[in-house]
Design a protein around this motif. Sequence first.
Motif, PDB file in Angstrom:
ATOM      1  N   TRP A  64      -2.280  11.546  -3.794  1.00 43.15           N
ATOM      2  CA  TRP A  64      -2.362  12.092  -2.445  1.00 43.15           C
ATOM      3  C   TRP A  64      -1.360  13.221  -2.281  1.00 43.15           C
ATOM      4  N   THR A  65      -1.744  14.242  -1.493  1.00 40.49           N
ATOM      5  CA  THR A  65      -0.880  15.389  -1.225  1.00 40.49           C
ATOM      6  C   THR A  65      -0.685  15.529   0.277  1.00 40.49           C
ATOM      7  N   SER A  66       0.566  15.671   0.699  1.00 47.59           N
ATOM      8  CA  SER A  66       0.864  15.831   2.123  1.00 47.59           C
ATOM      9  C   SER A  66       0.520  17.251   2.569  1.00 47.59           C
ATOM     10  N   ALA A  67      -0.118  17.353   3.706  1.00 51.20           N
ATOM     11  CA  ALA A  67      -0.483  18.657   4.253  1.00 51.20           C
ATOM     12  C   ALA A  67       0.721  19.313   4.912  1.00 51.20           C
ATOM     13  N   THR A  68       0.699  20.619   4.965  1.00 52.70           N
ATOM     14  CA  THR A  68       1.747  21.382   5.631  1.00 52.70           C
ATOM     15  C   THR A  68       1.154  22.140   6.817  1.00 52.70           C
ATOM     16  N   GLY A  69       2.047  22.599   7.701  1.00 55.19           N
ATOM     17  CA  GLY A  69       1.624  23.415   8.827  1.00 55.19           C
ATOM     18  C   GLY A  69       1.302  22.644  10.089  1.00 55.19           C
ATOM     19  N   GLY A 113      -7.669  20.915   3.513  1.00 54.95           N
ATOM     20  CA  GLY A 113      -6.720  20.025   4.163  1.00 54.95           C
ATOM     21  C   GLY A 113      -5.334  20.028   3.563  1.00 54.95           C
ATOM     22  N   LEU A 114      -5.013  21.041   2.766  1.00 54.85           N
ATOM     23  CA  LEU A 114      -3.669  21.136   2.185  1.00 54.85           C
ATOM     24  C   LEU A 114      -2.708  21.866   3.116  1.00 54.85           C
TER      25      LEU A 114
END
Length: 202
Positions: A64-69, A113-114
């Motif tokens: 899983w990768t956490s989104a930024t922004g 969704g990144l």
Amino acid sequence: VGVSHGQIYDSPNGGQLWMAHGVPVPGADALGYRVAFDPHDIDHVLHGNASIGVTTTTNGGKSWTSATGLSTGKFGMNAFSIAVSPANGQLVWVEGIDLGPDERRIYRSADGGLTFTPVLTQSANVTLTNGTLIVPHPTDQDVLYFEFGTYFQGYGTDIYRYDHGTKLVTTTHNDNHDVSSIAFNRANAGIMYFGRTSENIN
């Protein structure tokens, strides 16, 4: 299906047996709000959670990768609603609250969704709640529908249409209360269907 802490399960026999795939979202707790699947790629899944915002997988939950922004400060973001565009699987919409300034916003991602960019903030003309229903247009990736409705004082429901190409929001009001689902005719995307929740106050 996806559960509150982000674990993904699938069933090979119509729901009689469920098997876990991958791992839960790191750091996610019981306050998971939404799991959204990409209609173009079942391994592309997004999870919305309290404080940690949005995490994304493209390999069925193996990582899983956490989104930024999504957050402007150190307090994090609650991601209440997530929807992947049926017209473009890389186009993702999120509705949530930035806990720093305590502002509800709608965000848009063009990379699956990144990374996200806020496109709408709650205002006198746009009402957002904790869990606003958001529904992308089935063929126009720039268009998102969302709603605000309540039975209180017989308000009815506002149906909002946001066009990212023009940055314009249009509002159509109707007297029905609490529209809880929106669907489009598969043969004609210009025809919409609303599911309504009835509320009776004693």
